[in-house]
Design a protein around this motif. Structure first.
Motif, PDB file in Angstrom:
ATOM      1  N   LYS A   3       0.843  -1.273   0.071  1.00  0.00           N
ATOM      2  CA  LYS A   3       0.004   0.147   0.181  1.00  0.00           C
ATOM      3  C   LYS A   3       0.988   1.156  -0.085  1.00  0.00           C
ATOM      4  O   LYS A   3       1.857   1.315   0.845  1.00  0.00           O
ATOM      5  N   MET A   4       0.663   2.164  -0.951  1.00  0.00           N
ATOM      6  CA  MET A   4       1.590   3.455  -1.108  1.00  0.00           C
ATOM      7  C   MET A   4       0.472   4.491  -1.174  1.00  0.00           C
ATOM      8  O   MET A   4      -0.477   4.574  -1.620  1.00  0.00           O
TER       9      MET A   4
ATOM     10  N   SER B 287      -2.550   7.155  -4.933  1.00  0.00           N
ATOM     11  CA  SER B 287      -2.610   5.893  -3.795  1.00  0.00           C
ATOM     12  C   SER B 287      -2.705   4.617  -4.674  1.00  0.00           C
ATOM     13  O   SER B 287      -3.345   4.678  -6.050  1.00  0.00           O
TER      14      SER B 287
ATOM     15  N   SER C 103      -1.833   2.990   5.789  1.00  0.00           N
ATOM     16  CA  SER C 103      -0.960   3.834   4.939  1.00  0.00           C
ATOM     17  C   SER C 103      -1.448   5.275   5.055  1.00  0.00           C
ATOM     18  O   SER C 103      -0.746   6.371   5.221  1.00  0.00           O
TER      19      SER C 103
ATOM     20  N   THR D  97       8.309  -1.430   5.954  1.00  0.00           N
ATOM     21  CA  THR D  97       7.252  -0.135   6.050  1.00  0.00           C
ATOM     22  C   THR D  97       8.168   0.873   6.235  1.00  0.00           C
ATOM     23  O   THR D  97       9.158   0.932   6.606  1.00  0.00           O
TER      24      THR D  97
ATOM     25  N   VAL E  15       4.288   7.409   1.790  1.00  0.00           N
ATOM     26  CA  VAL E  15       4.282   6.144   2.830  1.00  0.00           C
ATOM     27  C   VAL E  15       4.165   4.925   1.804  1.00  0.00           C
ATOM     28  O   VAL E  15       3.431   4.812   1.107  1.00  0.00           O
TER      29      VAL E  15
ATOM     30  N   LEU F 230       3.946   0.899   2.533  1.00  0.00           N
ATOM     31  CA  LEU F 230       3.781  -0.225   3.638  1.00  0.00           C
ATOM     32  C   LEU F 230       3.872  -1.696   2.801  1.00  0.00           C
ATOM     33  O   LEU F 230       3.148  -1.859   1.887  1.00  0.00           O
TER      34      LEU F 230
END
Length: 336
Positions: free
Chosen positions: A2-3, A10, A220, A291, A304, A306
């Motif tokens: 997940k970003m 996203s 995220s 992460t 971010v 993850l």
């Protein structure tokens, strides 16, 4: 995986585990954030306590505890040393092995005592060594100062003000079955069961799932929300964190001979996990489970990332090459 990059982009990919591949990763998937606990919980909690005057960067272990409790060679260790990884404490030790032989209520006390009694690896402030042990001690210090559990202090002073608690974007301890989708990590060394919604870090797990160095689960968007709050403070905007702009800039001042600030890492000149496009006033942190977050404070950009890098095994280290590539691709689109 997940970003999230601010709210502009996203992306979800993969499944929460490789065994059955029944549950795809989504925006609601929780990840074991591992060492992201250090900056997002422990460092920010101390920033808040310092802002309110309850402690300061030069505060020593001798100031905080009765001198008889602290060995002479550790009495001059400061909050600053622990936050910036130059205390002299070892990087990591498998305290959980002996702790498992104790009653659950005695395990945390044992680990704190062991950290305080073990030899220093180097003279305080003479070098920098990334240390889980320093942050375990900082978590205990926060509890000592506030008289509250670390997870409770975090919830009341960071999670709730940012609107994260009620939406379950952040949570310490175990995630109950059916509560949320959670990325699986490895097999527990002492129960021989898959860790899904249970803390991956052994020392943290044996301490009950709440510690200063690990234990936080999050999505995220939850991590991104804290990144945005830090940007607000840095840029002098009215924010929800009770930290002043000048204070944050002091906490994040450059430390000679180190990439570390108080609680956060900064990009290195070559081969940084941040990639090559983050500006000079950028901060971030990595978590062992796969992460990370990086924040360009001046540009107001957060990335971010993850992943469940340690599933099914920690032997997979492709993330080291993947992470900077992703950062470069995303940053090129955002700043072009």
């Amino acid at each position: 995986m997940k970003m999230g990059v601010s709210e502009r982009f996203s992306y979800n990919s993969g499944h929460t585990e490789l065994i059955n591949q029944n549950i795809p990763v989504s925006a609601e998937t929780f990840f074991d954030l591992a060492s992201l606990t250090k900056p997002l919980v422990t460092a920010l909690s101390l920033y808040i306590l310092m802002e309110s005057g309850k402690v300061s960067l030069p505060t020593t272990l001798k100031d905080l505890f009765h001198p008889k409790v602290i060995p002479v060679n550790k009495q001059s260790i400061q909050i600053y040393h622990l936050l910036s990884h130059c205390s002299g404490l070892a990087a990591h030790k498998n305290y959980y092995v002996k702790a498992l032989g104790l009653l659950p209520e005695k395990r945390k006390e044992y680990i704190i005592s062991a950290i305080l009694s073990d030899n220093l690896q180097y003279r305080t402030s003479s070098d920098h060594l990334y240390s889980d042990l320093g942050y375990i001690l900082l978590g205990y210090i926060i509890e000592t100062i506030t008289g509250d559990q670390l997870d409770r202090f975090f919830a009341d002073n960071i999670s709730k003000p940012l609107g994260l608690a009620d939406s379950l974007l952040f949570k310490f301890k175990e995630l109950q079955a059916g509560m949320a989708s959670c990325a699986m990590t490895e097999v527990c060394a002492w129960t021989n069961t898959w860790l899904e919604g249970k803390v991956h870090d052994d020392n943290c797990r044996v301490m009950g799932g709440v510690a200063g160095h690990a234990g936080l689960f999050g999505t995220s968007h939850g991590v991104l929300r804290v990144c945005e709050a830090l940007i607000d403070v840095w840029q002098g905007n009215d924010g929800l964190l009770p930290i002043k702009q000048r204070s944050l800039m002091t906490f994040l001042e450059k430390i000679e001979g180190s990439t570390w600030r108080c609680g956060f890492d900064t990009p290195t000149t070559l081969y940084s996990s941040s990639g090559r496009l983050f500006g000079k006033n950028s901060i971030g942190h990595l978590g062992y489970t796969g992460t990370s977050f990086w924040i360009d404070l001046d540009r107001g950009i957060s990335i971010v990332l993850l992943t469940n890098r340690v599933h099914p095994t920690r032997q997979n280290e492709f993330i080291k090459r993947l992470r900077p590539l992703i950062h470069n691709i995303v940053m090129e689109k955002l700043i072009s």
